[in-house]
Design a protein around this motif. Structure first.
Motif, PDB file in Angstrom:
ATOM      1  N   ALA B   9       0.840  -1.199   0.000  1.00 29.16           N
ATOM      2  CA  ALA B   9       0.000   0.000   0.000  1.00 29.16           C
ATOM      3  C   ALA B   9       0.874   1.248   0.000  1.00 29.16           C
ATOM      4  O   ALA B   9       0.623   2.213  -0.718  1.00 29.16           O
ATOM      5  CB  ALA B   9      -0.911  -0.007   1.231  1.00 29.16           C
ATOM      6  N   LEU B  10       1.944   1.193   0.801  1.00 27.76           N
ATOM      7  CA  LEU B  10       2.842   2.333   0.918  1.00 27.76           C
ATOM      8  C   LEU B  10       3.569   2.594  -0.403  1.00 27.76           C
ATOM      9  O   LEU B  10       3.683   3.734  -0.852  1.00 27.76           O
ATOM     10  CB  LEU B  10       3.840   2.042   2.035  1.00 27.76           C
ATOM     11  N   LYS B  13       1.223   4.017  -2.929  1.00 28.46           N
ATOM     12  CA  LYS B  13       0.959   5.421  -2.608  1.00 28.46           C
ATOM     13  C   LYS B  13       2.106   6.295  -3.121  1.00 28.46           C
ATOM     14  O   LYS B  13       1.875   7.344  -3.730  1.00 28.46           O
ATOM     15  CB  LYS B  13       0.788   5.548  -1.092  1.00 28.46           C
ATOM     16  N   MET B  16       1.831   6.747  -6.762  1.00 24.15           N
ATOM     17  CA  MET B  16       0.699   7.603  -7.119  1.00 24.15           C
ATOM     18  C   MET B  16       1.020   9.066  -6.847  1.00 24.15           C
ATOM     19  O   MET B  16       0.697   9.941  -7.643  1.00 24.15           O
ATOM     20  CB  MET B  16      -0.548   7.194  -6.347  1.00 24.15           C
ATOM     21  N   VAL B  17       1.674   9.308  -5.726  1.00 24.32           N
ATOM     22  CA  VAL B  17       1.995  10.698  -5.375  1.00 24.32           C
ATOM     23  C   VAL B  17       2.931  11.298  -6.418  1.00 24.32           C
ATOM     24  O   VAL B  17       2.748  12.426  -6.856  1.00 24.32           O
ATOM     25  CB  VAL B  17       2.604  10.763  -3.962  1.00 24.32           C
ATOM     26  N   ARG B  20       0.958  11.726  -9.744  1.00 25.51           N
ATOM     27  CA  ARG B  20      -0.160  12.678  -9.735  1.00 25.51           C
ATOM     28  C   ARG B  20       0.296  14.106  -9.540  1.00 25.51           C
ATOM     29  O   ARG B  20      -0.424  15.036  -9.821  1.00 25.51           O
ATOM     30  CB  ARG B  20      -1.121  12.340  -8.586  1.00 25.51           C
ATOM     31  N   ASP B  21       1.492  14.282  -8.963  1.00 24.78           N
ATOM     32  CA  ASP B  21       1.954  15.632  -8.668  1.00 24.78           C
ATOM     33  C   ASP B  21       2.593  16.220  -9.916  1.00 24.78           C
ATOM     34  O   ASP B  21       3.595  15.712 -10.395  1.00 24.78           O
ATOM     35  CB  ASP B  21       2.974  15.573  -7.519  1.00 24.78           C
ATOM     36  N   ARG B  23       4.423  18.698 -10.351  1.00 28.28           N
ATOM     37  CA  ARG B  23       5.820  19.083 -10.174  1.00 28.28           C
ATOM     38  C   ARG B  23       6.724  17.874 -10.281  1.00 28.28           C
ATOM     39  O   ARG B  23       7.771  17.927 -10.915  1.00 28.28           O
ATOM     40  CB  ARG B  23       6.039  19.682  -8.794  1.00 28.28           C
ATOM     41  N   GLU B 204       6.460  15.326   2.493  1.00 33.25           N
ATOM     42  CA  GLU B 204       5.535  14.803   3.498  1.00 33.25           C
ATOM     43  C   GLU B 204       5.664  15.567   4.806  1.00 33.25           C
ATOM     44  O   GLU B 204       4.689  15.748   5.518  1.00 33.25           O
ATOM     45  CB  GLU B 204       5.802  13.310   3.716  1.00 33.25           C
TER      46      GLU B 204
END
Lengths: 599, 373, 376
Positions: B9-10, B13, B16-17, B20-21, B23, B204
């Motif tokens: 899951a980590l 994530k 995805m981060v 999706r970002d 930048r 984060e």
């Protein structure tokens, strides 16, 4: 050089002259590729000199936009706004040299000392060198910063920063003052001091003040109030006028012994005709949508001891005025673990934290029993957050001991954290991910999967009314929904202990009420809640409180016990805020109430 | 099982981060492409078609023959003929030509008499490298001229000469593009991975999500694993794509083993992720992380041998470069591409990278929890 | 108070604040002070294009005087550090292992060939992986061999063979030191760092922290704001330049042949162009992180790779050469090389300065247009 300053204060005409005038003011924010947002819809408004006009409204009402338009920082989309008779579009510079403006994020340079910040703004405003010593002396005295002139602004407490920000905006004795939420995040003592400064200015120099605020109790201190909601003026007038309309519609209900105010509040807030139910000074304060024929008939006497009609205040009026939303009922079942009612779930003994030679937390001890709500109260910089972070294991403990569910979170294995839920002070979920992706990630992080995960996500989407927004990126959610999502994430894995750090900071009154109703419901189901807040009235929702200042405990006990510390003939029904101010100013000795808050 | 699920899951994530970002997407796509072409084309010490001016006072068939050899070579191009010695300074000063070939009027006379006939070569030394290389080219041309000149004469008794034969191994045509392009994949993806990982924890922290992770039942080891994987994967994918681009676009030969290539890149990315996470764990904001990455990237590129050879540096600095992971990957990639090395041949470059990864990854995991704001 | 006095007071206050902020902020110190020092040392020591003491092998199967003499020429050259081996196989292995960068092969019948035919081939084999280095090594080796003939002739051991003798003079950089070429170009990097990256970051930080809003509501005029932002970073950039000149002069012995006044004037033009770019970037973004990225991609990388600072532009493909014309650093590197090594040469300095002045005007003009005293 010595030519007298034409715009010096005291020459701005009669104190009640109109200092700000807006006519059919419209402001639309357009961004490429996004639908334009109308922040202000045809606002018409007049602000008189020689008094304080409060600009009140929930988040996104358009308060900041209006102030920025007045300061010439934004251009109106249509309509006009003038300040001191000067047009804000064409004569912005002229306005800017006559008006003091304090933005929400105080415009202080953190690296510069108090004195250097004052020097900067004095230079920018063109205060002649000869006038400075006198002016500085006055401002420093007024703000109580005289001792700290050499200190860097970044090292001041929140309240001191706000006072310095105010001093900077007053450096040239402005003819009008625009203040954007000057008291947000400031402890009650500093808040009162800020108000004293503003009132003194109005009295001595006769200037007009327009300030926005999200503290509704402050509206009562204003000479005039303008209520903004979604870019429109809902009402304006003297606070007295608002209060008058509510006469006969506000009652307080004392809970029957053994019933608890929260239980009664829950009950009353679901009752038809009740627009608002809050806990104040241990009683439930209810606002009705009309003068009720018999408020007695609303609750059974086994829940309620007595009912009193009370003097309405601005907050009551405000809540009655807002388009009414259905507040959620007690949340549906959350399967928290069963256990003995008296079991201690969170325990701190002699908790200390030292950063370098600075003692941030100086030996705090307390215990929280299962299913109780424990509140950590105090101004910014009191050490609440540090204490809170030590409890969650985010910061090491310098001395003392923390046990959460019998374990030290910092030393024990990661699994020990399985049973806690955490909600941070600022919105701290993955902004790039959708609502659903956030829920899925955090669910999995806590070991949920498969059908169980799907079930819990379903629950969260329904419970927090997020289903229609499940594909929205978390960063694009409006404030209120962010908070719901944060809470949904914290509760997804059915934690036994919930840690909430300033969960209501920056939220509007509606959202705060909704939040506390939920928390109530969870605690009734056996979830232990540890919460920090600087809203003193929220203390009433807690079972036990710990009031901190400068890293040390000022008092600990139930809200009732805390209030009783200051009960006197002069103040027979004190609030927690009264107690806090008295404690913080050392009017009553800080004390540990024997066994206060201990089961 | 739960361990795997949580880590998965980590990791998901993290991906995805990054994806999706906008930048982060920008960091992964735009600078690498830009750098690929800029480095590939602009980063070269090759010197071609040097502009030269000629002052020929001899005006004989022999002098014209020498000039023709200059003008006819790939290395030089004659842009001007000067009329007198007084023009030399002006031409060089104004950079109209980068060197002047000056043939005196007694040139043919001496040549025909069997005496050394001096020609002057006046070179603009403002760019020292162009000057050195141009001098080398000129020497080569003069050598060849002499050889054919002397061959056409009978050798005078007792006079001996050496015929220089030059050969360059591994890169017969001495194209420096291969030299630059071979380690390009490693260098560019280092910049990408350094940015991605140095931002990962700092982002984060800045947005407060790191606290959420620390409060959740993850161990620092799990977070470390999940934070390193995307960097390593993006790094390897990026560098393999760039390597393929180098082979396909710039005609880079691939002579070594694929296994060696993948091994080198994996270990290199692990060491970079280690440094990136260390920078990230130390930073409280994205801006600090970015500056930290910048401060690391620049010296490490300069001191890696990517643009200028490590051997030219002073001895103390050469020792300093031993701590630079890029130095090893640059050497290893050149060995693999141009010399056809296998895993065993590049082993001396592998273990230092393993060491760097081992020395940086655990401290950054420790810092996750112990960095105080 | 007159308008001029008020303006002076506002500017003074603003500039003083800016200096105090730079001095007290670690990331500003890092960019304005630490990085220039690091760059100077990296360029002074780390980037050297001159190979010295190159390890090579000399295969000398022949032990005649001729051969020994030739080996001695390599041993005496400052460029080589030769090892003598007896077999070509051994030399090849050394080359493969990277122990040597090349080898010179003197054939077994070297002396007999020379005596019999009058000439003998000598092979120079270099590791071509680093083409530039290989070419330089070849050049040095050829020089050593020519020296062999020259020395023998001067000792009268053999008559002159005739032929063309090349006499090289390197203008402006007699020892052909790459430092003399690199350190002047470094100023372009330092100024880009301070003018573009730091300026963009600092303004973005003012937006992020909300101090810009407070500044905008004061009677500070827009041109004063611009001036107040330009002046401190101009001073810093100039100090960086002087630091590089001083460091170059006293640590690395780089000559400054042109006038310092002219250098100050012309680097001002470049610095203004860099500052203009920094201001344009900060007008486009109010986030430090994005400002830093754009500054690096649009300012720093081109200043490094497309300016002629390290890589000669004339040898790059025409596209790159065309693109390089819109990069201010390109003109400044030209100016800097000329002023340091050649002197005040108008024919180089004028066109480059005009280009820089034009760019500075364009960037500052755009910044002036883009920045406004409003929040939108």
């Amino acid at each position: 050089m010595d030519s007298p300053d034409r715009h010096h204060s005291g020459q701005s005409g009669s104190p009640n002259a109109i200092v700000l005038k807006a006519e059919r003011l419209v402001k639309v924010f357009g961004q490429k590729g996004k639908t334009p947002v109308t922040a202000l819809h045809e606002i018409s408004l007049e602000v008189a000199g020689g008094g304080v006009t409060g600009l009140v409204g929930p988040d996104g009402a358009g308060k900041t936009t209006l102030l920025r338009l007045a300061a010439g920082l934004l251009l109106p989309s249509s309509g006009s706004i003038s300040v001191l008779g000067l047009d804000a579009t064409r004569q912005a510079i002229a306005i800017q040299s006559r008006v003091g403006y304090m933005p929400q994020q105080f415009g202080l340079y953190q690296e510069l000392s108090v004195r250097e910040n004052l020097d900067l703004y004095a230079d920018l405003q063109g205060v002649p060198a000869l006038q400075r010593p006198e002016r500085y002396e006055k401002l420093l005295h007024m703000t109580g910063l005289a001792e700290f002139t050499g200190r860097r602004a970044g090292q001041l407490s929140g309240g001191m920063k706000q006072k310095l920000g105010l001093a900077c905006s007053l450096i040239k004795a402005p003819q009008m003052l625009l203040l954007d939420e000057p008291t947000v995040g400031v402890d009650p003592v500093s808040r009162r001091e800020l108000w004293d400064i503003v009132n003194q200015l109005v009295r001595d120099e006769g200037i007009g003040v327009l300030m926005s605020t999200s503290y509704l109790d402050e509206a009562d201190r204003c000479d005039r109030v303008v209520v903004l909601h979604e870019g429109r003026i809902l009402a304006q007038g003297e606070p007295k006028f608002f209060r008058e309309t509510l006469r006969g519609r506000v009652f307080t209900f004392a809970p029957a012994p053994g019933r608890g105010a929260r239980f009664l509040q829950g009950k009353l807030s679901g009752t038809a005709g009740v627009v608002d139910a809050t806990i104040r000074s241990g009683r439930v304060r209810c606002v009705f949508d009309a003068v009720p024929s018999s408020p007695d008939g609303l609750v059974s006497c086994e829940d309620c001891l007595d009912i009193k009609a009370v003097e309405p205040n601005f907050e009551d009026a405000f809540m009655a005025m807002l388009p009414h939303q259905e507040l959620p009922v007690t949340p549906r079942a959350l399967h928290a673990e069963e256990g003995a009612e008296q079991e201690i779930t969170v325990q701190a003994r002699g908790l200390k934290k030292v950063f370098g030679d600075f003692e941030a937390v100086k030996g705090i001890s307390f215990e929280v029993a299962r299913g109780k709500i424990f509140g950590l109260l105090g101004p910014n910089g009191a050490g609440k957050t540090t204490t809170f972070r030590m409890l969650c294991g985010l910061t090491g403990v310098s001395d003392g001991e923390v046990l959460v569910a019998g374990k030290d979170l910092r030393r024990s294995r990661a699994r020990a954290r399985q049973r806690l839920g955490y909600m941070a002070q600022i919105f701290s979920l993955y902004r790039q991910l959708s609502v659903l992706a956030n829920l899925e990630f955090f669910g999995r992080a806590y070991g949920l999967h498969g059908r169980k995960l799907a079930e819990r996500i379903d629950w969260a989407l329904d419970e927090f009314d997020l289903r229609t927004r499940q594909d929205v990126q978390a960063g694009d959610l409006p404030g209120g929904y962010r908070q719901r999502l944060a809470m949904a994430v914290a509760l997804l894995h059915e934690p036994a202990i919930l840690f909430l750090d300033e969960p209501t900071s920056g939220a509007d009154p509606l959202a705060r009420r909704e939040f506390w109703l939920r928390i109530n419901g969870f605690s009734q189901q056996g979830v232990t809640v540890v919460v920090t807040t600087h809203f003193m009235e929220e203390a009433e929702y807690c079972d036990t409180l710990l009031i901190m200042s400068r890293g040390a405990e000022l008092a600990q006990g139930t809200p009732e016990e805390i209030r009783n510390l200051v009960r006197s003939h002069a103040n027979p029904e004190p609030t927690v805020e009264d107690a806090f101010i008295a404690l913080a100013e050392g009017e009553i000795p800080g004390q540990l109430i024997p066994n206060g808050g201990r089961p | 099982m739960t361990f795997l699920r949580r880590v998965l899951a980590l990791v998901m994530k993290e991906f995805m981060v990054i994806l999706r970002d906008p930048r982060s997407r920008f960091v992964v796509i735009v600078p690498p492409l830009l750098q690929f072409f800029v480095f590939g084309y602009a980063a070269t010490f090759d010197v071609t078609r040097v502009r030269c001016a000629i002052l020929d006072q001899a005006r004989t068939p022999e002098s014209r023959e020498l000039i023709a050899r200059f003008d006819g070579s790939e290395s030089f191009r004659v842009v001007r003929y000067l009329q007198g010695a007084q023009e030399i300074d002006a031409v060089l000063d104004a950079q109209q030509a980068r060197l002047v070939l000056f043939i005196a009027d007694d040139f043919s006379e001496k040549l025909l008499q069997g005496q050394p006939a001096d020609v002057q070569l006046i070179v603009d030394g403002r760019n020292s490298n162009v000057a050195s290389v141009a001098l080398g080219y000129a020497g080569e041309i003069v050598d060849r001229f002499n050889r054919s000149w002397l061959a056409s004469k009978t050798v005078s008794a007792g006079g001996v000469r050496l015929d220089v034969e030059e050969r360059a191994w591994f890169n017969a045509n001495l194209l420096s593009r291969w030299y630059v392009v071979a380690p390009l994949g490693g260098t560019i993806s280092m910049v990408v991975v350094m940015l991605l990982t140095s931002l990962s924890v700092a982002r984060e922290r800045e947005f407060g999500t790191f606290d959420q992770l620390l409060v959740a039942p993850f161990t620092p080891g799990e977070i470390l694993l999940a934070k390193s994987l995307p960097g390593i994967v993006f790094g390897i994918v990026d560098s393999l794509l760039l390597v393929a681009g180098g082979v396909w676009w710039f005609g880079l030969p691939f002579r070594g083993s694929l296994l060696a290539l993948v091994t080198v890149l994996t270990l290199f990315m692990a060491s970079i992720v280690g440094i990136g996470l260390l920078v990230s764990s130390l930073s409280m904001t994205m801006q600090q992380a970015l500056l930290g990455a910048f401060v690391f990237v620049m010296p490490s590129v300069i001191l890696s041998g990517f643009t200028t050879p490590v051997e030219n540096m002073p001895h103390w600095l050469q020792i300093g470069t031993l701590a630079n992971p890029l130095r090893y990957v640059v050497t290893a990639l050149r060995q693999i591409f141009l010399q056809g090395s296998g895993v065993a041949d590049v082993w001396p470059q592998l273990w230092p990278m393993i060491l760097i990864a081992v020395l940086t990854l655990p401290p950054s995991a420790w810092l996750f929890r112990h960095r105080v704001g | 108070m007159t308008t001029a006095e008020a303006t002076r007071m506002r500017l003074r206050g603003f500039v003083r604040k800016e200096f105090l902020q730079i001095l007290r902020d670690p990331s500003s110190i890092l960019l304005a002070i630490v990085m220039p020092v690091v760059l100077l040392f990296l360029f002074g020591y780390g980037v050297t294009l001159n190979p010295t003491r190159v390890p090579i092998a000399v295969v000398a199967a022949d032990h005649s005087d001729f051969a020994d003499d030739l080996v001695a020429r390599f041993a005496l050259s400052p460029y080589f550090d030769p090892v003598v081996v007896s077999s070509p196989q051994r030399a090849q292995r050394l080359l493969d292992d990277g122990e040597v960068d090349g080898f010179v092969q003197i054939r077994e019948n070297f002396s007999s060939d020379l005596l019999r035919q009058g000439y003998s081939p000598v092979q120079i084999i270099v590791n071509g992986v680093d083409a530039n280095r290989a070419r330089l090594i070849q050049g040095y080796a050829r020089g050593a061999i020519q020296r062999w003939s020259a020395v023998r002739q001067s000792r009268g051991e053999q008559p002159a063979t005739g032929g063309v003798r090349l006499q090289a003079h390197i203008r402006f950089n007699e020892a052909n030191e790459s430092r003399n070429f690199l350190v002047p170009g470094l100023i372009a990097l330092i100024m880009t760092l301070i003018g573009t990256l730091l300026t963009a970051l600092v303004i973005a930080r003012e937006w992020e922290r909300g101090t810009m809003e407070a500044i905008l509501v004061t009677p500070l005029r827009l041109h004063e704001l611009l001036l107040g932002k330009i002046f401190p970073y101009y001073v810093l950039g100039m100090l960086g330049m002087l630091f590089a000149v001083a460091g170059g002069r006293w640590i690395f012995h780089v000559p400054l042949r042109g006038s310092l006044v002219l250098l100050v004037l012309l680097s001002s033009l470049f610095l203004l162009a860099s500052l203009g770019l920094g201001l344009v970037i900060s007008a486009a973004t109010r986030v430090q992180f994005i400002a830093a990225q754009i500054s690096i991609v649009a300012g720093f990388l081109p200043a490094f790779f497309l300016s002629g600072l390290l890589f000669d532009l004339e040898s790059t493909p025409w596209v790159i050469q065309v693109v390089s014309h819109v990069i201010p650093a390109r003109y400044f590197v030209e100016i800097s090389h000329t002023l340091f090594l050649a002197g005040n040469i108008g024919s180089v300095l004028w066109p480059a300065s005009l280009a820089l002045a034009l760019m500075a005007l364009v960037f500052l003009g755009v910044a002036r247009r883009k920045l406004s005293k409003r929040l939108e």
